[in-house]
Design a protein around this motif. Structure first.
Motif, mmCIF file in Angstrom:
data_model
loop_
_atom_site.group_PDB
_atom_site.id
_atom_site.type_symbol
_atom_site.label_atom_id
_atom_site.label_comp_id
_atom_site.label_asym_id
_atom_site.label_seq_id
_atom_site.Cartn_x
_atom_site.Cartn_y
_atom_site.Cartn_z
ATOM 1 N N LEU A 1 0.821 -1.213 0.000
ATOM 2 C CA LEU A 1 0.000 0.000 0.000
ATOM 3 C C LEU A 1 0.855 1.263 0.000
ATOM 4 N N PRO A 2 1.616 1.485 -1.059
ATOM 5 C CA PRO A 2 2.443 2.692 -1.106
ATOM 6 C C PRO A 2 1.576 3.945 -1.159
ATOM 7 N N GLY A 3 2.079 5.005 -0.574
ATOM 8 C CA GLY A 3 1.372 6.277 -0.611
ATOM 9 C C GLY A 3 0.295 6.453 0.443
ATOM 10 N N LEU A 4 0.108 5.441 1.316
ATOM 11 C CA LEU A 4 -0.927 5.543 2.345
ATOM 12 C C LEU A 4 -0.342 5.757 3.743
ATOM 13 N N ASP A 5 0.961 6.012 3.812
ATOM 14 C CA ASP A 5 1.621 6.304 5.093
ATOM 15 C C ASP A 5 1.442 5.169 6.095
ATOM 16 N N ALA A 6 1.448 3.918 5.578
ATOM 17 C CA ALA A 6 1.216 2.757 6.438
ATOM 18 C C ALA A 6 2.328 2.561 7.461
ATOM 19 N N GLU A 7 3.520 3.005 7.145
ATOM 20 C CA GLU A 7 4.633 2.877 8.090
ATOM 21 C C GLU A 7 4.303 3.574 9.412
ATOM 22 N N ARG A 8 3.628 4.696 9.327
ATOM 23 C CA ARG A 8 3.274 5.474 10.518
ATOM 24 C C ARG A 8 1.889 5.122 11.047
ATOM 25 N N ARG A 9 0.959 4.821 10.153
ATOM 26 C CA ARG A 9 -0.453 4.727 10.535
ATOM 27 C C ARG A 9 -0.932 3.313 10.848
ATOM 28 N N PHE A 10 -0.166 2.289 10.505
ATOM 29 C CA PHE A 10 -0.612 0.913 10.690
ATOM 30 C C PHE A 10 0.154 0.238 11.817
ATOM 31 N N LEU A 11 -0.583 -0.347 12.753
ATOM 32 C CA LEU A 11 -0.003 -0.987 13.924
ATOM 33 C C LEU A 11 -0.504 -2.435 14.016
ATOM 34 N N PRO A 12 0.293 -3.397 13.562
ATOM 35 C CA PRO A 12 -0.159 -4.792 13.619
ATOM 36 C C PRO A 12 -0.018 -5.376 15.015
ATOM 37 N N TYR A 13 -0.978 -6.221 15.386
ATOM 38 C CA TYR A 13 -0.874 -6.980 16.627
ATOM 39 C C TYR A 13 -1.464 -8.364 16.399
ATOM 40 N N ILE A 14 -0.609 -9.369 16.485
ATOM 41 C CA ILE A 14 -1.029 -10.761 16.389
ATOM 42 C C ILE A 14 -0.876 -11.352 17.778
ATOM 43 N N SER A 15 -1.998 -11.665 18.404
ATOM 44 C CA SER A 15 -2.017 -12.109 19.794
ATOM 45 C C SER A 15 -1.380 -13.484 19.944
ATOM 46 N N MET A 16 -0.515 -13.624 20.932
ATOM 47 C CA MET A 16 0.129 -14.904 21.233
ATOM 48 C C MET A 16 -0.614 -15.600 22.367
ATOM 49 N N HIS A 17 -1.135 -16.770 22.133
ATOM 50 C CA HIS A 17 -1.383 -17.332 20.816
ATOM 51 C C HIS A 17 -2.849 -17.173 20.448
ATOM 52 N N GLU A 18 -3.643 -16.799 21.458
ATOM 53 C CA GLU A 18 -5.062 -16.529 21.291
ATOM 54 C C GLU A 18 -5.519 -15.491 22.305
ATOM 55 N N PHE A 19 -6.669 -14.897 22.033
ATOM 56 C CA PHE A 19 -7.308 -14.009 23.013
ATOM 57 C C PHE A 19 -7.450 -14.701 24.367
ATOM 58 N N GLU A 20 -7.802 -15.990 24.345
ATOM 59 C CA GLU A 20 -8.058 -16.717 25.590
ATOM 60 C C GLU A 20 -6.846 -16.783 26.510
ATOM 61 N N ALA A 21 -5.647 -16.613 25.970
ATOM 62 C CA ALA A 21 -4.448 -16.625 26.815
ATOM 63 C C ALA A 21 -4.511 -15.530 27.880
ATOM 64 N N LEU A 22 -5.121 -14.402 27.546
ATOM 65 C CA LEU A 22 -5.223 -13.291 28.491
ATOM 66 C C LEU A 22 -5.987 -13.687 29.749
ATOM 67 N N LEU A 23 -6.881 -14.656 29.623
ATOM 68 C CA LEU A 23 -7.718 -15.063 30.754
ATOM 69 C C LEU A 23 -6.925 -15.807 31.817
ATOM 70 N N PHE A 24 -5.718 -16.261 31.469
ATOM 71 C CA PHE A 24 -4.855 -16.938 32.438
ATOM 72 C C PHE A 24 -4.055 -15.943 33.269
ATOM 73 N N SER A 25 -4.311 -14.641 33.094
ATOM 74 C CA SER A 25 -3.581 -13.617 33.835
ATOM 75 C C SER A 25 -3.904 -13.624 35.323
#
Length: 228
Positions: free
Chosen positions: A115-139
């Motif tokens: 996606l050139p020209g869309l300023d994705a370097e600044r505007r896009f923030l990827p987050y891939i949860s390790m390894h699932e949302f459910e892992a947070l419940l073990f906190s």
């Protein structure tokens, strides 16, 4: 200069959408960062198999709509498709920290390239949860055990085995969601999961899950990024 920031969070499914809206979005709004969770388009599929070839279309759509809008991504490592950038390399490293670093870097690079020209370097923030949302419940083992009506030792033993919530692995037998169903067959991600998450609270999850905390921290700082 606006004193607030707006954005979109592309989330994997209904549970992630509710979780983001009820816990994450409310927290960020208090800091002037207003992010709306939107479920990724999956052409009728329910959960899992989140293909990058589909995700990139949604990413493109939202980055194009307004140049001032930020975009983040909230999907499970366990559910991403085989075409996901960096997945092959991530599968060859051991720790969740390493997997996350590899796949976040590759995802960001691919989006910027696609996606050139869309300023994705600044505007896009990827987050891939390790390894699932459910892992947070073990906190919080005590709250989790209480709500599942089980002996806390069952939860504690999983954390001793894996080391931390975000290190609970992603096999079909031992992924966080699979373990929770084994403990309580009545566990439902969208109802039970959200209730447990609300009881535990964002602060406890951030304390126990550093990758999740890093993501929240980055979103908290979006007002500063928006000034540049």
């Amino acid at each position: 200069m606006s004193d607030y920031i707006e954005g979109i969070a592309l989330v994997e499914g209904k549970t992630e959408q509710i979780f983001f809206q009820e816990l994450v979005a409310k927290h960020l709004a208090g800091r002037g960062v207003f992010i709306q969770p939107v479920i990724l388009s999956k052409k009728g599929q329910k959960g899992g198999d989140v293909r990058f070839s589909r995700a990139i279309n949604d990413i493109r759509l939202h980055l194009k709509q307004r140049s001032s809008t930020f975009l983040t991504l909230f999907v499970d490592y366990y559910g991403i498709g085989s075409d996901w950038p960096g997945l092959d390399e991530a599968m060859r490293v051991v720790s969740s920290q390493q997997k996350a670093a590899v796949i976040h870097r590759a995802t960001k690079a691919e989006v910027v390239n696609e996606l050139p020209g869309l300023d994705a370097e600044r505007r896009f923030l990827p987050y891939i949860s390790m390894h699932e949302f459910e892992a947070l419940l073990f906190s919080d083992p005590a709250i989790l055990a209480n709500q599942l009506q089980t002996d806390q030792k069952r939860i504690d033993s999983i954390l001793v085995e894996c080391g931390s919530p975000e290190e609970i692995d992603n096999s079909p037998q031992t992924a966080p969601s699979k373990r929770l169903i084994q403990i309580s067959p009545r566990f439902k991600k969208t109802s039970t999961g959200i209730s447990i998450a609300a009881s535990i609270g964002l602060l406890r999850m951030r304390t126990c899950c550093p990758l999740f905390n890093d993501w929240i921290t980055q979103m908290e700082q979006l007002k500063e990024v928006g000034k540049n």
